[in-house]
Design a protein around this motif. Structure first.
Motif, mmCIF file in Angstrom:
data_model
loop_
_atom_site.group_PDB
_atom_site.id
_atom_site.type_symbol
_atom_site.label_atom_id
_atom_site.label_comp_id
_atom_site.label_asym_id
_atom_site.label_seq_id
_atom_site.Cartn_x
_atom_site.Cartn_y
_atom_site.Cartn_z
ATOM 1 N N PHE A 159 29.777 18.595 -14.211
ATOM 2 C CA PHE A 159 30.311 17.676 -15.210
ATOM 3 C C PHE A 159 31.039 16.498 -14.578
ATOM 4 C CE2 PHE A 159 34.585 19.292 -14.846
ATOM 5 C CZ PHE A 159 34.424 20.639 -14.576
ATOM 6 N N VAL A 160 31.280 16.552 -13.264
ATOM 7 C CA VAL A 160 31.806 15.376 -12.567
ATOM 8 C C VAL A 160 30.660 14.581 -11.962
ATOM 9 C CG1 VAL A 160 33.235 14.548 -10.671
ATOM 10 C CG2 VAL A 160 34.032 16.433 -12.074
ATOM 11 N N THR A 161 29.751 15.275 -11.259
ATOM 12 C CA THR A 161 28.627 14.564 -10.632
ATOM 13 C C THR A 161 27.721 13.914 -11.660
ATOM 14 O OG1 THR A 161 27.910 16.825 -10.241
ATOM 15 C CG2 THR A 161 28.142 15.408 -8.335
ATOM 16 N N GLY A 162 27.484 14.590 -12.790
ATOM 17 C CA GLY A 162 26.589 14.037 -13.810
ATOM 18 C C GLY A 162 27.004 12.641 -14.243
ATOM 19 N N PRO A 163 28.206 12.508 -14.825
ATOM 20 C CA PRO A 163 28.642 11.176 -15.234
ATOM 21 C C PRO A 163 28.713 10.186 -14.074
ATOM 22 C CG PRO A 163 30.022 12.836 -16.249
ATOM 23 C CD PRO A 163 29.119 13.554 -15.307
ATOM 24 N N LEU A 164 29.125 10.644 -12.880
ATOM 25 C CA LEU A 164 29.209 9.728 -11.735
ATOM 26 C C LEU A 164 27.840 9.171 -11.378
ATOM 27 C CD1 LEU A 164 31.726 11.101 -9.092
ATOM 28 C CD2 LEU A 164 31.750 8.912 -10.279
ATOM 29 N N LEU A 165 26.824 10.054 -11.363
ATOM 30 C CA LEU A 165 25.471 9.599 -11.048
ATOM 31 C C LEU A 165 24.989 8.604 -12.107
ATOM 32 C CD1 LEU A 165 23.771 12.923 -9.900
ATOM 33 C CD2 LEU A 165 24.285 10.931 -8.499
ATOM 34 N N VAL A 166 25.304 8.899 -13.372
ATOM 35 C CA VAL A 166 24.927 7.972 -14.451
ATOM 36 C C VAL A 166 25.566 6.617 -14.193
ATOM 37 C CG1 VAL A 166 25.221 7.471 -16.894
ATOM 38 C CG2 VAL A 166 24.593 9.757 -16.178
ATOM 39 N N LEU A 167 26.863 6.652 -13.830
ATOM 40 C CA LEU A 167 27.592 5.412 -13.594
ATOM 41 C C LEU A 167 26.953 4.604 -12.467
ATOM 42 C CD1 LEU A 167 30.173 3.815 -14.314
ATOM 43 C CD2 LEU A 167 31.327 5.034 -12.485
ATOM 44 N N ILE A 168 26.672 5.270 -11.345
ATOM 45 C CA ILE A 168 26.189 4.542 -10.172
ATOM 46 C C ILE A 168 24.730 4.125 -10.325
ATOM 47 C CG2 ILE A 168 25.764 4.695 -7.697
ATOM 48 C CD1 ILE A 168 28.137 6.684 -7.601
ATOM 49 N N PHE A 169 23.848 5.101 -10.625
ATOM 50 C CA PHE A 169 22.418 4.791 -10.605
ATOM 51 C C PHE A 169 21.894 4.271 -11.936
ATOM 52 C CE2 PHE A 169 23.034 7.789 -7.170
ATOM 53 C CZ PHE A 169 22.436 7.096 -6.132
ATOM 54 N N GLY A 170 22.602 4.583 -13.004
ATOM 55 C CA GLY A 170 22.149 4.115 -14.299
ATOM 56 C C GLY A 170 22.786 2.801 -14.694
ATOM 57 N N LEU A 171 24.130 2.758 -14.666
ATOM 58 C CA LEU A 171 24.809 1.585 -15.206
ATOM 59 C C LEU A 171 24.973 0.476 -14.177
ATOM 60 C CD1 LEU A 171 27.517 3.399 -17.349
ATOM 61 C CD2 LEU A 171 25.386 2.358 -18.107
ATOM 62 N N TRP A 172 25.362 0.844 -12.941
ATOM 63 C CA TRP A 172 25.605 -0.212 -11.954
ATOM 64 C C TRP A 172 24.306 -0.691 -11.329
ATOM 65 C CZ3 TRP A 172 30.518 2.145 -9.187
ATOM 66 C CH2 TRP A 172 31.610 1.992 -10.045
ATOM 67 N N LEU A 173 23.462 0.232 -10.883
ATOM 68 C CA LEU A 173 22.249 -0.178 -10.173
ATOM 69 C C LEU A 173 21.040 -0.282 -11.108
ATOM 70 C CD1 LEU A 173 22.717 2.094 -7.025
ATOM 71 C CD2 LEU A 173 23.114 -0.353 -7.173
ATOM 72 N N VAL A 261 24.219 23.720 -19.516
ATOM 73 C CA VAL A 261 24.880 23.439 -20.791
ATOM 74 C C VAL A 261 25.541 22.063 -20.748
ATOM 75 C CG1 VAL A 261 26.760 24.158 -22.287
ATOM 76 C CG2 VAL A 261 25.258 25.869 -21.309
ATOM 77 N N VAL A 262 26.268 21.809 -19.638
ATOM 78 C CA VAL A 262 26.955 20.538 -19.503
ATOM 79 C C VAL A 262 25.974 19.398 -19.253
ATOM 80 C CG1 VAL A 262 28.307 19.264 -17.828
ATOM 81 C CG2 VAL A 262 29.223 21.331 -18.825
ATOM 82 N N ILE A 263 25.027 19.657 -18.344
ATOM 83 C CA ILE A 263 24.089 18.602 -17.966
ATOM 84 C C ILE A 263 23.272 18.130 -19.169
ATOM 85 C CG2 ILE A 263 21.986 18.207 -16.627
ATOM 86 C CD1 ILE A 263 24.491 17.966 -15.033
ATOM 87 N N GLU A 264 22.859 19.071 -20.005
ATOM 88 C CA GLU A 264 22.085 18.678 -21.184
ATOM 89 C C GLU A 264 22.928 17.843 -22.134
ATOM 90 O OE1 GLU A 264 20.593 22.372 -22.646
ATOM 91 O OE2 GLU A 264 19.336 22.637 -20.880
ATOM 92 N N THR A 265 24.236 18.163 -22.210
ATOM 93 C CA THR A 265 25.115 17.370 -23.063
ATOM 94 C C THR A 265 25.300 15.971 -22.480
ATOM 95 O OG1 THR A 265 26.263 19.433 -23.507
ATOM 96 C CG2 THR A 265 27.307 17.450 -24.299
ATOM 97 N N VAL A 266 25.534 15.914 -21.145
ATOM 98 C CA VAL A 266 25.793 14.621 -20.508
ATOM 99 C C VAL A 266 24.567 13.711 -20.583
ATOM 100 C CG1 VAL A 266 26.219 13.503 -18.284
ATOM 101 C CG2 VAL A 266 27.576 15.484 -18.956
ATOM 102 N N PHE A 267 23.389 14.276 -20.322
ATOM 103 C CA PHE A 267 22.190 13.448 -20.244
ATOM 104 C C PHE A 267 21.395 13.424 -21.545
ATOM 105 C CE2 PHE A 267 23.155 14.289 -15.832
ATOM 106 C CZ PHE A 267 22.915 13.065 -15.239
ATOM 107 N N GLY A 268 21.919 14.045 -22.595
ATOM 108 C CA GLY A 268 21.208 14.020 -23.867
ATOM 109 C C GLY A 268 19.839 14.656 -23.801
ATOM 110 N N LEU A 269 19.697 15.760 -23.087
ATOM 111 C CA LEU A 269 18.413 16.462 -23.032
ATOM 112 C C LEU A 269 18.368 17.504 -24.149
ATOM 113 C CD1 LEU A 269 18.264 17.143 -19.183
ATOM 114 C CD2 LEU A 269 17.336 15.219 -20.438
ATOM 115 N N PRO A 270 17.240 17.594 -24.840
ATOM 116 C CA PRO A 270 17.169 18.519 -25.982
ATOM 117 C C PRO A 270 16.945 19.958 -25.554
ATOM 118 C CG PRO A 270 15.106 17.334 -25.747
ATOM 119 C CD PRO A 270 16.009 16.823 -24.670
ATOM 120 N N GLY A 271 17.855 20.523 -24.784
ATOM 121 C CA GLY A 271 17.682 21.890 -24.287
ATOM 122 C C GLY A 271 18.555 22.879 -25.040
ATOM 123 N N LEU A 272 18.448 24.134 -24.605
ATOM 124 C CA LEU A 272 19.216 25.223 -25.217
ATOM 125 C C LEU A 272 20.719 24.966 -25.195
ATOM 126 C CD1 LEU A 272 18.083 28.725 -24.007
ATOM 127 C CD2 LEU A 272 18.011 27.743 -26.282
#
Lengths: 319, 260
Positions: A159-173, A261-272
């Motif tokens: 739950f720390v790496t997920g948002p951080l990766l989104v920030l760096i590779f998704g939003l900044w780069l 559980v966390v990763i699916e919430t962070v990345f909006g994946l339609p998983g269990l």
């Protein structure tokens, strides 16, 4: 693996079946205990799933309870629930109206299994490679660097790496997609975030296993016979070194499922996991119960697989 | 090892002593400084989306997370030691039965059981750490049992048994002091695990509740605001990871000293 080798390893004879049966004899009661415990907890919960902003009048309430069988004695409810679960029916979801829990699970499970499977492969490849590279030169700078990296990786919660990766590779780069499942690239960030702690753990286990194996007699013999250091490492030291890694498979599966559980919430994946969190936050009892039972079953299954592989890798275990 | 101890001590001391010295409390809202960047006057690390000081919030969150973790680890220590010592001392059928239970519980998906507990009994800090402590005692029970089994047949234990000392006196007088150092090593390894579990639950909204805050809640809030105020994610995330790494490092150091 060729068949005769399997037989030579004892997999084809009765002893493996005995291990399997013995393990099942503890796994099945455990699964039953999980079902019983969660079921009773859910029923003991204060409040009813029909509580909402506006209180229901008594007649409607009674009709609702009757429709969902909540007016029957607890033991009858439990019996009926178990009967339905055995048929793969977990009842209707209370929050996602018009959906059964089984329907939601059928939608979510493939996503979660793909996510977990890819993360497991990522962790195994990266971790085992890291462990081997470190063991090539014990105490060298690369070995120490990998040791530090894996100690940090183990402590990196998804739950720390997920948002951080989104920030760096998704939003900044803007290199990679950060939400949903539109392309194969959508899997990259979730899998890295989920697999990193497991990769660190695998690297440490491999490295420690190799250190121990290198000191063993058969490895010394192989070295004395003049095999190259790499051959000795890969062919003679690696198989016994992987035993602790394999027994980590059970805990790893549990960790990956929880992390998912966390990763699916962070990345909006339609998983269990997303359904699970939504269910937990909304007191959707049938949904939470169904997902917990499924998770418990999966984790017990992976523990079983780990035990079997363990016997395959280490002939002494079968004794 | 030394670095880990220094960094951890710095985090703990800052979390305990610094908050009263800051101009802003962790829940106070500075309406004139919503989402200010770092190094603004009065807000060293800037503020979050509703104008609360990030440094004060991180310190308060660290404090709550560490308090929950310590309490839960102590719960795990008490249950685990009692369970493991009983099993190891009596041995035989009792031992087998008690350790079977531990094995069975090990196979449970604990995070989910804790979440079910949260769903059923509502979300309270007390329940968070009781729940976590109750599920983290298993390793402790195994370790303690192993130690007690090893001590069981040592001459000094046999001697006090032969001298007629009651089991209770032998357990508290001879066994417990001898397993204390190993138990402490595992206690130190339990704390970071509990930190992870607590943050995980709080991140999902199932753990510590507002207005209290914890590192998990801060990471969650930070993830919502990271496009505008990346520090709100990075600072609590860093403190969380640093705390866990340091605690792991110290616990492992302690354990390998024991092994030698």
């Amino acid at each position: 693996m060729p068949c005769d080798k399997l037989r030579a390893n004892g997999l084809a004879d009765g002893r493996v079946i005995a291990i399997l049966l013995r393990r099942l004899a503890t796994a099945l009661p455990t699964l039953f205990a999980v079902i019983l415990l969660s079921f009773l907890l859910m029923r003991a919960a204060p409040g009813s799933p029909f509580d909402s902003e506006r209180p229901l009048d008594a007649a409607t309430r009674a009709a609702m309870d009757k429709a969902y069988g909540l007016d029957r004695p607890l033991i009858v409810q439990l019996g009926r629930y178990l009967g339905h679960v055995l048929q793969g029916d977990f009842g209707p979801s209370l929050v996602y109206k018009d959906f059964t829990v089984s329907g939601l699970v059928a939608q979510g499970l493939p996503v979660s299994l793909t996510l977990g499977g890819l993360a497991l492969v990522f962790a195994a490849v990266l971790g085992i490679a890291g462990g081997i590279i470190g063991a090539l030169r014990p105490g060298g700078w690369l070995d120490r660097w990998i040791a530090i990296k894996s100690a940090v990786a183990v402590a990196l919660p998804s739950f720390v790496t997920g948002p951080l990766l989104v920030l760096i590779f998704g939003l900044w780069l803007s290199w990679l997609p950060v939400s949903g499942l539109d392309s194969a690239a959508s899997w990259i960030l979730p899998v890295i975030a989920l697999g990193t702690p497991a990769a660190g753990a695998v690297a440490r286990l491999t490295r420690a296993g190799l250190a121990e194996a290198m000191a063993q007699d058969h490895v010394r013999t192989a070295r004395a016979r003049g095999f190259s250091p790499l051959t000795v490492l890969l062919r003679h030291a690696l198989p016994p070194a992987l035993i602790p890694v394999v027994s980590y498979l059970g805990p790893a599966a549990a960790g990956l499922l929880t992390g998912a559980v966390v990763i699916e919430t962070v990345f909006g994946l339609p998983g269990l996991g997303r359904y699970f969190v939504q269910g937990a936050l909304n007191r959707d009892y049938p949904l939470v119960l169904g997902v917990v039972i499924l998770y418990a079953g999966l984790i017990l299954f992976f523990n079983l697989i780990a035990d079997l592989l363990y016997g395959l890798l280490d002939p002494r275990v079968r004794g | 090892m030394k670095m880990a101890a220094v960094l951890l001590a710095a985090i703990v001391v800052a979390a305990l002593l610094l908050p009263p010295l800051l101009p802003w409390g962790y829940a106070a809202i500075d309406w004139d400084a919503v989402r200010t960047p770092a190094f603004s006057p009065g807000h060293v690390l800037g503020t979050d989306s509703v104008g609360r000081d990030l440094l004060a919030r991180t310190l308060a969150g660290t404090r709550v997370t560490l308090a929950v973790a310590t309490a839960a680890a102590l719960v795990a220590l008490v249950i685990g030691t009692a369970w493991g010592a009983t099993a190891g001392w009596f041995g035989g059928r009792i031992d087998e039965f008690m350790m079977r239970i531990v094995d069975a519980l090990y196979a449970l998906p604990f995070m989910f059981v804790v979440i079910v507990l949260m769903v059923v009994f509502g979300r309270s800090v007390l329940l968070v750490f009781l729940g976590i402590g109750a599920v983290e005692w298993l390793t402790m029970a195994r370790v303690v049992r192993g130690q007690v089994l090893a001590l069981r047949n040592r001459p000094f234990i046999l001697a006090s048994e032969a001298a007629g000392a009651p089991a209770r006196a032998i357990l508290t007088g001879h066994i417990l002091p001898n397993i204390a150092s190993v138990a402490v090593a595992y206690l130190m390894l339990t704390v970071p695990q509990v930190v992870m579990v607590e943050s995980f639950l709080s991140f999902l909204g199932l753990g510590v509740q507002e207005p209290l805050t914890s590192l998990g809640i801060l990471v969650h809030d930070g993830a919502d605001d990271m496009d505008i105020a990346p520090l709100t994610l990075i600072v609590p995330g860093f403190v969380l990871v640093a705390t866990v790494v340091c605690l792991n490092r110290l616990g492992e150091g302690q354990r390998s000293r024991m092994a030698r």
